[in-house]
Scaffold this active site. Structure first.
Site, mmCIF file in Angstrom:
data_model
loop_
_atom_site.group_PDB
_atom_site.id
_atom_site.type_symbol
_atom_site.label_atom_id
_atom_site.label_comp_id
_atom_site.label_asym_id
_atom_site.label_seq_id
_atom_site.Cartn_x
_atom_site.Cartn_y
_atom_site.Cartn_z
ATOM 1 N N LEU A 33 0.813 -1.218 0.000
ATOM 2 C CA LEU A 33 0.000 0.000 0.000
ATOM 3 C C LEU A 33 0.845 1.266 0.000
ATOM 4 O O LEU A 33 1.929 1.316 0.574
ATOM 5 C CB LEU A 33 -0.930 -0.014 1.215
ATOM 6 C CG LEU A 33 -1.897 -1.207 1.280
ATOM 7 C CD1 LEU A 33 -2.757 -1.115 2.536
ATOM 8 C CD2 LEU A 33 -2.768 -1.288 0.031
ATOM 9 N N HIS A 37 -3.407 4.334 -2.583
ATOM 10 C CA HIS A 37 -4.420 3.458 -1.981
ATOM 11 C C HIS A 37 -5.112 4.177 -0.819
ATOM 12 O O HIS A 37 -6.326 4.093 -0.661
ATOM 13 C CB HIS A 37 -3.771 2.179 -1.423
ATOM 14 C CG HIS A 37 -3.115 1.312 -2.453
ATOM 15 N ND1 HIS A 37 -1.759 1.087 -2.480
ATOM 16 C CD2 HIS A 37 -3.628 0.597 -3.483
ATOM 17 C CE1 HIS A 37 -1.470 0.267 -3.476
ATOM 18 N NE2 HIS A 37 -2.570 -0.040 -4.106
ATOM 19 N N GLN A 61 -4.812 -12.417 -13.070
ATOM 20 C CA GLN A 61 -4.702 -11.199 -13.880
ATOM 21 C C GLN A 61 -3.262 -10.923 -14.323
ATOM 22 O O GLN A 61 -2.998 -9.955 -15.035
ATOM 23 C CB GLN A 61 -5.297 -9.993 -13.155
ATOM 24 C CG GLN A 61 -4.438 -9.415 -12.051
ATOM 25 C CD GLN A 61 -5.123 -8.253 -11.381
ATOM 26 O OE1 GLN A 61 -6.172 -8.403 -10.759
ATOM 27 N NE2 GLN A 61 -4.560 -7.051 -11.513
ATOM 28 N N LYS A 149 -5.760 5.964 -12.058
ATOM 29 C CA LYS A 149 -4.419 5.547 -12.500
ATOM 30 C C LYS A 149 -4.536 4.368 -13.476
ATOM 31 O O LYS A 149 -3.819 4.287 -14.463
ATOM 32 C CB LYS A 149 -3.612 5.172 -11.259
ATOM 33 C CG LYS A 149 -2.538 4.130 -11.434
ATOM 34 C CD LYS A 149 -1.232 4.760 -11.695
ATOM 35 C CE LYS A 149 -0.061 3.843 -11.891
ATOM 36 N NZ LYS A 149 -0.255 2.427 -11.867
#
Ligand code: AMP
Length: 279
Positions: A33, A37, A61, A149
């Protein structure tokens, strides 16, 4: 902050809150993080009575095994940051909790995955949607928060949750940047000091495009931007595209509406992405 690792416990935990009319905000992350975040979490705290953050490094992913293996993992630090941010619950499931059976689901994204990250990372968005929908099924949030982002990801999540009939708000949040403009990312720690220095060129190129896009041909600005990025030593430009922010289709000088510039570039072994509305 309560730490929950199983799907059933997570669902039971939010169900009692939801029954009492409590609004639940979910911030899905892959951990490691940073302030980016935390800005999503801040927003979720302001808009919901109960905030759940998930940390799940989603194997399906990642289209490259090395990328998954070297993805930064800083669980103890993450836990401290989440406690400081007064998060109510951390959902930290294993791969088995998210994928109890090993079955790849295939989604039709209606062409939103046809450009940029889609062809460059085959299977990536399919994996993102499989994990995100599973998290939404478990947590049943009133609102879920994602960063601009990852511009294409945000557009695809908005589209797919609507298409699949999820009843929630998807909230897009602005990109937080380092002092030199580099978009904050968990991957930035993987950059060597010389690569980290060079990385600010991405923000400079996007800002320059934005500055000139009102008065000059965006197609010639695009070519100039590509030239600058290609000249960075040790870099490999994957794409720089100017797209319609809604359809994600490439635009040309005949465009009337807004234009989003999106870029993916390798610096050494690290792949960085960024984007900016330039028009
Ligand atoms: P990740 O852990 O990289 O999957 O990111 C989790 C969420 O944080 C995603 O919705 C990202 O788009 C978002 N995010 C990542 N970096 C930033 C940033 N610099 N500013 C705002 N949001 C971000």
């Amino acid at each position: 902050m309560i730490i929950i690792t199983t799907a059933i416990e997570m669902t039971n935990y939010v169900n009692s809150a939801l029954r009492n009319g409590v609004e639940v905000g979910l911030v899905p992350t892959m951990g490691a993080l940073h302030q980016g975040h935390l800005s999503l979490i801040d927003r979720a705290k302001k808009e919901n009575q109960l905030v759940v953050v998930s940390i799940f490094v989603n194997p399906v992913q990642f289209n490259r095994k090395e990328d998954l293996e070297k993805y930064p993992r800083t669980f103890e630090l993450d836990k401290t940051l989440l406690e400081q941010a007064s998060v109510d619950a951390l959902f930290y499931p294993s791969v088995n909790e998210i994928y109890p059976i090993d079955k790849k689901l295939v989604y039709d994204m209606d062409g939103l995955d046809a450009s940029m990250e889609g062809p460059n990372r085959p299977g990536h968005f399919n994996g993102v949607i499989q994990a995100v929908t599973r998290l939404l099924d478990i947590v049943q949030p009133t609102r879920a928060y994602f960063g601009e982002k990852d511009f294409q990801q945000l557009a695809i999540i908005k589209h797919m949750t609507q298409k699949l009939g999820y009843n929630l708000e998807i909230i897009g949040c602005p990109t937080l940047r380092e002092a030199d403009g580099l978009a904050m990312s968990s991957r930035n720690v993987l950059l060597r000091p010389d690569e980290r220095k060079k990385a600010s060129v991405i923000f400079q190129v996007l800002s320059q495009l934005k500055k000139e896009a009102q008065t000059k041909s965006i197609m010639s600005l695009k070519e100039e931007a590509i030239d600058v990025l290609k000249k960075v030593k040790g870099s490999k430009l994957e794409y720089l595209e100017l797209v319609n922010p809604d359809t994600l289709e490439p635009v040309d000088d005949s465009i009337d509406g807004s234009v989003q510039a999106c870029v993916a570039i390798w610096l050494g072994g690290v792949r960085l992405i960024d984007n900016m509305q330039v028009k």
